[in-house]
Scaffold this active site. Structure first.
Site, PDB file in Angstrom:
ATOM      1  N   CYS A   1       0.829  -1.205   0.000  1.00  0.00           N
ATOM      2  CA  CYS A   1       0.000   0.000   0.000  1.00  0.00           C
ATOM      3  C   CYS A   1       0.865   1.257   0.000  1.00  0.00           C
ATOM      4  O   CYS A   1       1.440   1.607  -1.031  1.00  0.00           O
ATOM      5  CB  CYS A   1      -0.971  -0.040   1.183  1.00  0.00           C
ATOM      6  SG  CYS A   1      -2.333   1.144   1.037  1.00  0.00           S
TER       7      CYS A   1
ATOM      8  N   HIS B   1      -3.719  -4.991   0.065  1.00  0.00           N
ATOM      9  CA  HIS B   1      -3.281  -5.603   1.328  1.00  0.00           C
ATOM     10  C   HIS B   1      -3.478  -7.115   1.219  1.00  0.00           C
ATOM     11  O   HIS B   1      -4.402  -7.678   1.825  1.00  0.00           O
ATOM     12  CB  HIS B   1      -4.096  -5.066   2.503  1.00  0.00           C
ATOM     13  CG  HIS B   1      -3.782  -3.654   2.882  1.00  0.00           C
ATOM     14  ND1 HIS B   1      -2.898  -3.332   3.884  1.00  0.00           N
ATOM     15  CD2 HIS B   1      -4.230  -2.477   2.378  1.00  0.00           C
ATOM     16  CE1 HIS B   1      -2.822  -2.007   3.997  1.00  0.00           C
ATOM     17  NE2 HIS B   1      -3.620  -1.470   3.086  1.00  0.00           N
TER      18      HIS B   1
ATOM     19  N   GLU C   1      -2.114  -9.447   2.636  1.00  0.00           N
ATOM     20  CA  GLU C   1      -1.983 -10.149   3.925  1.00  0.00           C
ATOM     21  C   GLU C   1      -3.338 -10.482   4.523  1.00  0.00           C
ATOM     22  O   GLU C   1      -3.454 -11.444   5.299  1.00  0.00           O
ATOM     23  CB  GLU C   1      -1.164  -9.316   4.915  1.00  0.00           C
ATOM     24  CG  GLU C   1      -1.765  -7.998   5.333  1.00  0.00           C
ATOM     25  CD  GLU C   1      -1.411  -6.845   4.419  1.00  0.00           C
ATOM     26  OE1 GLU C   1      -1.669  -5.681   4.795  1.00  0.00           O
ATOM     27  OE2 GLU C   1      -0.871  -7.095   3.316  1.00  0.00           O
TER      28      GLU C   1
END
Length: 552
Positions: A382, A512, A514
């Protein structure tokens, strides 16, 4: 009809209710039972989006763009289900909904009160998740600690759920601290007894008690029987939850203690034998890895581990895939500003974390330049991807004043700029590009090789974008734009890379990834980043060995 398991906490906060609830969800799923999990947060904020990471940790983003409590990340990683906005409920949301109904006249002139109107709204949110999720069991965690004023409406609502759903369909589990007193060398049950008394004073009698202990030494049976006697629960429903070397060991520990068996008995669930072999293998790899690799996590909230918890877990998942322990060196980017890139010496990969604002930007830019110039594998998440563009513009494209308009609104070269519909905002909560967005990858790119497909989707949380006016000069100097999200005629940049002739592995993503990583299915970008870090480690160690003098 769904059955409910309500988790409450006592004595102190931060005992791990979220991990415990998620672990029970994992154990029930391992028995073939479908599960959904919901978090009830007593704070008055509408959501976690505007809360300081130092106070509340990471903001976890769901598929539908909700900014939620970090516990939802644990839920998703443990039960392997994508949750939605409805899975996180706050006091702010409840009161907003009730006030809106009152203004519309939905209550027909009644005096609007905590009971029944607030509690009915809470119950409606709980039942909505159960009804729409079509799960066999809905696990509900009540945030905070029994005795907190702000959590009382939630506790009253879940007390009423036993009446609404029937005793055979409701289970209450209470997590408490059982401290060890060094002087007496004893585990003490009195705090648990007082906590349960407080809970019973509200009208909730727990069906199971989970005892958090610092030591992994087994609690004596007589101590469990004492708690069972004084707290009026079956002895088999008093279980120990001790500190574990990895959170992924917790479900296995609780299985051995019999928590899932207690839930099956209480709710009369039809189950099969638990299938925990894969989960056991994950824990084994985390506890006994074959090798190690060191990665720098560069950010401005590194003092608090929870601020980047999903990133840390995605790195751990990737380590499981490669059978390697990922040693994460958390480095405050402001320290790099003051002390230089020597802080990065010896790492095999550099990850620049997301964030907002000007603090720590100079240090992040120096870390990115170091990764690019020294060929250390780099992953920008990001804001980390945006700053990688700024570093490239300044040091490769010859635009020394390049900056994001988030930091400098007057910059001559706003390489990163506002989305057109984000200008002149007066309210910032929930106004970013949030949730899952589709992305088309370029063939023969690091990203395409990682994902194994050209059409992907990842979750987002940002307000600024790469300024497409600068695309030609970036491409002229070698930068590849390898992922795009199309809105009308606009192609928003999702991924950037340096080609292999410039760098072995340099990738930035606006997303993102993750948030979608799982212990048995790591995020493709994180997985390949750790793979690149291991390859870099092998190259540098091989070169170092080659330079050693030969003994004669």
């Amino acid at each position: 009809m769904a059955k409910y398991i309500f988790f409450t906490g006592g004595v102190v906060s931060s005992l791990g209710k979220g991990i415990t609830a998620a672990s029970l969800g994992r154990l029930l799923k391992a028995r073939g039972i479908s599960v959904s999990i919901q978090k009830l947060d007593p704070y008055i904020n509408v959501d976690a989006g505007t809360m300081n990471p130092y106070q509340h940790g990471e903001v976890f983003v769901t598929e539908d763009g909700a900014e939620t409590d970090l516990d939802l990340g644990h839920y998703e990683r443990f039960i392997d289900e994508n949750l939605q906005r409805a899975n996180n409920v706050t006091t702010g949301q409840i009161y907003n909904a009730v006030i809106e109904k009152e203004r519309r006249g939905d209550y027909l002139g009644a005096t609007v009160q905590v009971i029944p109107h607030i509690t009915n709204e809470i119950k409606a949110h709980i039942k909505h998740v159960a009804d729409t999720g079509h799960a066999d069991v809905c696990i509900v965690e009540v945030g905070g600690t029994v005795g907190d004023i702000e959590s009382l409406p939630f506790l009253e609502a879940i007390r009423q759920m036993r009446y609404d759903a029937g005793d055979e369909n409701v289970m209450y589990a209470h997590l408490t601290l059982v401290p060890h007193l060094g002087a007496a060398d004893e585990l003490k049950t009195k705090p648990t007894q007082h906590s349960v008394r407080e809970l019973r004073g509200i009208g909730i009698s727990p069906d199971a008690i989970v005892c958090r202990t610092h030591s992994s030494a087994p609690m004596p049976l007589e101590l469990k029987e004492k708690i069972a006697l004084f707290c009026d629960v079956p002895p088999g429903a008093v279980v120990q939850n001790s500190d574990a070397e990895t959170i992924y060991q917790v479900p296995l520990n609780l299985e051995a203690e019999g928590l899932a068996a207690a839930a099956v008995r209480k709710l009369n669930l039809a189950t099969s034998a638990p299938k925990l072999q894969e989960w056991g293998a994950i824990a084994e790899r985390l506890l006994h890895p074959q090798r190690r690799v060191t990665v720098a996590l560069v950010g401005k909230y590194v003092e608090l581990k929870d601020a980047y918890i999903s990133i840390i877990e995605a790195l751990n998942h990737s380590g499981v895939f490669h059978d390697a322990a990922v040693d994460i060196v958390r480095i405050d980017s402001e320290f790099i500003e003051n002390d230089g890139v020597e802080l990065l010496r010896g790492v095999h990969g550099i990850l620049v974390a997301p964030g907002f604002g000007a603090r720590g930007v100079k240090g992040k830019l120096r870390a990115i330049a170091h990764a690019r110039e020294t060929q250390v594998p780099f992953l920008g998440i990001c804001y980390g991807m945006q700053l990688a563009c700024i570093e490239f513009a300044r040091n490769v494209c010859g635009l020394p004043d390049a900056m994001t308009s988030e930091v400098d609104e007057t910059t001559a070269d706003p390489v990163i700029d506002f989305m057109p519909d984000q200008r002149n905002l007066e309210m910032y909560g929930g106004t970013m590009r949030l949730g899952t967005y589709a992305c088309t990858l370029e063939p023969d790119s690091q990203a395409a090789r990682a994902y194994g497909t050209l059409e992907i989707s990842e979750r987002h949380r940002h307000r600024y974008e790469f300024n497409n006016r600068y695309r030609p000069i970036f491409e002229e100097h070698g930068m590849r734009f390898t992922g795009h999200h199309t809105i009308g005629k606009t192609r928003l940049v999702e991924l950037i890379e340096l080609p292999l002739d410039m760098h072995p592995w340099f990738v930035g993503t606006q997303a993102h990834p993750e948030f979608k990583s799982r212990p048995n299915r790591p995020s493709p970008l994180y997985r390949d980043f750790i793979g690149a870090a291991l390859a870099h480690q092998a190259r540098t160690h091989g070169a170092a060995r080659a330079e050693l003098p030969t003994l004669k």
